[in-house]
Design a protein around this motif. Sequence first.
Motif, PDB file in Angstrom:
ATOM      1  N   ASP A 103       0.814  -1.216   0.000  1.00 29.31           N
ATOM      2  CA  ASP A 103       0.000   0.000   0.000  1.00 29.31           C
ATOM      3  C   ASP A 103       0.854   1.276   0.000  1.00 29.31           C
ATOM      4  O   ASP A 103       0.367   2.359   0.319  1.00 29.31           O
ATOM      5  CB  ASP A 103      -0.982   0.012   1.181  1.00 29.31           C
ATOM      6  N   LYS A 148      -3.925   1.401   2.873  1.00 31.68           N
ATOM      7  CA  LYS A 148      -4.462   0.371   3.756  1.00 31.68           C
ATOM      8  C   LYS A 148      -4.602  -0.942   3.007  1.00 31.68           C
ATOM      9  O   LYS A 148      -5.229  -1.002   1.949  1.00 31.68           O
ATOM     10  CB  LYS A 148      -5.832   0.813   4.296  1.00 31.68           C
ATOM     11  N   SER A 149      -4.000  -1.995   3.556  1.00 30.12           N
ATOM     12  CA  SER A 149      -4.162  -3.340   2.997  1.00 30.12           C
ATOM     13  C   SER A 149      -5.307  -4.037   3.727  1.00 30.12           C
ATOM     14  O   SER A 149      -5.396  -3.984   4.956  1.00 30.12           O
ATOM     15  CB  SER A 149      -2.869  -4.143   3.160  1.00 30.12           C
ATOM     16  N   ILE A 150      -6.183  -4.677   2.960  1.00 32.96           N
ATOM     17  CA  ILE A 150      -7.364  -5.326   3.531  1.00 32.96           C
ATOM     18  C   ILE A 150      -7.275  -6.824   3.237  1.00 32.96           C
ATOM     19  O   ILE A 150      -7.211  -7.239   2.080  1.00 32.96           O
ATOM     20  CB  ILE A 150      -8.647  -4.732   2.920  1.00 32.96           C
ATOM     21  N   HIS A 151      -7.250  -7.611   4.307  1.00 34.05           N
ATOM     22  CA  HIS A 151      -6.986  -9.051   4.159  1.00 34.05           C
ATOM     23  C   HIS A 151      -8.200  -9.924   4.465  1.00 34.05           C
ATOM     24  O   HIS A 151      -8.102 -11.154   4.367  1.00 34.05           O
ATOM     25  CB  HIS A 151      -5.835  -9.464   5.074  1.00 34.05           C
ATOM     26  N   ASP A 152      -9.330  -9.320   4.876  1.00 32.88           N
ATOM     27  CA  ASP A 152     -10.452 -10.143   5.333  1.00 32.88           C
ATOM     28  C   ASP A 152     -11.670 -10.087   4.417  1.00 32.88           C
ATOM     29  O   ASP A 152     -12.771 -10.468   4.810  1.00 32.88           O
ATOM     30  CB  ASP A 152     -10.858  -9.729   6.755  1.00 32.88           C
ATOM     31  N   ASP A 154     -11.584 -11.501   1.216  1.00 31.19           N
ATOM     32  CA  ASP A 154     -11.549 -12.671   0.341  1.00 31.19           C
ATOM     33  C   ASP A 154     -10.545 -13.661   0.910  1.00 31.19           C
ATOM     34  O   ASP A 154      -9.469 -13.260   1.358  1.00 31.19           O
ATOM     35  CB  ASP A 154     -11.137 -12.241  -1.079  1.00 31.19           C
ATOM     36  N   MET A 157      -7.157 -13.605  -1.542  1.00 29.85           N
ATOM     37  CA  MET A 157      -6.413 -12.425  -1.992  1.00 29.85           C
ATOM     38  C   MET A 157      -6.598 -11.263  -1.035  1.00 29.85           C
ATOM     39  O   MET A 157      -7.511 -11.259  -0.206  1.00 29.85           O
ATOM     40  CB  MET A 157      -6.862 -12.022  -3.399  1.00 29.85           C
ATOM     41  N   SER A 158      -5.711 -10.303  -1.154  1.00 30.00           N
ATOM     42  CA  SER A 158      -5.785  -9.080  -0.369  1.00 30.00           C
ATOM     43  C   SER A 158      -6.104  -7.908  -1.287  1.00 30.00           C
ATOM     44  O   SER A 158      -5.821  -7.953  -2.495  1.00 30.00           O
ATOM     45  CB  SER A 158      -4.453  -8.825   0.357  1.00 30.00           C
ATOM     46  N   PHE A 159      -6.671  -6.856  -0.710  1.00 32.02           N
ATOM     47  CA  PHE A 159      -7.030  -5.666  -1.460  1.00 32.02           C
ATOM     48  C   PHE A 159      -6.283  -4.462  -0.895  1.00 32.02           C
ATOM     49  O   PHE A 159      -5.895  -4.455   0.281  1.00 32.02           O
ATOM     50  CB  PHE A 159      -8.538  -5.420  -1.381  1.00 32.02           C
ATOM     51  N   VAL A 160      -6.074  -3.466  -1.729  1.00 30.92           N
ATOM     52  CA  VAL A 160      -5.366  -2.264  -1.307  1.00 30.92           C
ATOM     53  C   VAL A 160      -6.241  -1.043  -1.569  1.00 30.92           C
ATOM     54  O   VAL A 160      -6.766  -0.867  -2.682  1.00 30.92           O
ATOM     55  CB  VAL A 160      -4.019  -2.109  -2.057  1.00 30.92           C
TER      56      VAL A 160
END
Length: 504
Positions: A103, A148-152, A154, A157-160
């Motif tokens: 991020d 911000k990295s979002i790990h919850d 999926d 995979m992670s989202f940014v």
Amino acid sequence: MLDLSYDSPKPKVIAGAKYDWELVIGMEVHAQIATQAKLFSGASTKFGAEPNSNVSFVDAAMPGMLPVINEYCVEQAVRTGLGLKAKINLFSAFDRKNYFYPDLPQGYQISQLYHPIVGEGEVIVDMEPGVARRVRIERIHIEQDAGKSIHDMDPNMSFVDLNRTGVALMEIVSRPDIRGPEEAAAYVVKLRQILRYLGTCDGNMQNGNLRADVNVSVCRPGQYEKYQETQDFGHLGTRCEIKNMNSMRFIQQAIDYEAKRQIAILEAGGAIDQETRLYDPDKGETRSMRSKEEAHDYRYFPDPDLLPLEIEQSWVDDIAARLPELPDAKKARFVQDFGLSEYDASVLTADTAHAAYFEEVVGLCSDGKLSANWVINELFGRLKKDDRDIGDSPVTPKQLAGLITLIKSGDINGKIAKDVFETVFSDGGDPAEIVEARGLKQVTDTGAIEAAVDAVIAANPAQVEKAQANPKLAGWFVGQVMKSTGGKANPAAVNQIVAAKLGL
């Protein structure tokens, strides 16, 4: 201005299996600068926007995009430094702090290491009336936030979300002057209070606008005093940093756990590894995140895209001239001008809106102590019950001042005043009109009160004998008279007449 003197609190002592230990705590507080645009771009800082919607080409690190400093962010940092009685550096410069994280699109963070904009200052942390900790501020520097990295969302995979990327932060670095978990939380509370008074950070910890990295170490009694004498950190224990704390309660819990963890290792003959740790509130424990990096690990070097900041003393002086009255000064003035206790003054100055409400009430009814009692005990208590803040109060300062004026004039007593207050809170209206319409004015006619007392005495001869034998029982007659007059009799007059009639 009245100078409120104080003593320093004693350090927190933790008993290990073999020895006593003391805590040493330093804090790095990241405060988001209150501004509508980011530090180096014009992108919005609005919270809660759709992911990746508040992102400029600069924030996304597109090739050829160059940062342009937001002057207002610099002004806010200077204002903060002045509010913390700190040295303002007329020369400061930006550096690149290099590390990779998904991020952080640039692959580096623009920060200030070698030449921060603010130097040494202080925060006086009130622990209780007459007891406070002076926490020295080492420096304040400006830097950009990461995304911000979002790990919850999926399992695979992670989202940014880059909305926070480039948001302006002030990192406020303290000396290791804090000596216990309660002091650490109180320090963050006081710092947040000052920032809110200044208008440089909203202090919203839930949104991530204020978060703290807590450095914790333990040492044997006497070692801290040696550090104070020599400023040699060798007298203190190895510190571990607990990252991204955004709750006063969690800060205290994390410090307490971390201190006990370190003590157990040291008493077993082990050594503390300097590292970065995270606090898990569900398990109530800290866990290792990574080894603690030093400055050279980040390969700092001056940012080639940004010229050094050179500001004029006259500009700083102009900002200083426009500073608001800060919490400590306001608290001292409330004690001096309105005769309040330090505790009451602290409660009323905890928030600018609370202080402003109180001062408006006092200005209308001219009674500081009575106003403080009603604002703190009745209004704040009722607002808390309904989970409202002062800005949503259904009772205006004018209405509360009107109620207090009725008490001062003797038109109503405290019990009736509370009933009227509840009516105003629930239904609105002018207190004087409510009292008049409902016939609630206090009975001050001594003849009428005397007749009521005579009636109660005549109806209770056995109780008269008991009261004459034990004067403490006279209160029963006072209660009966108040009941018979619907609570409208003047309590002081009732007490006086009852005592005279019973020969007490």
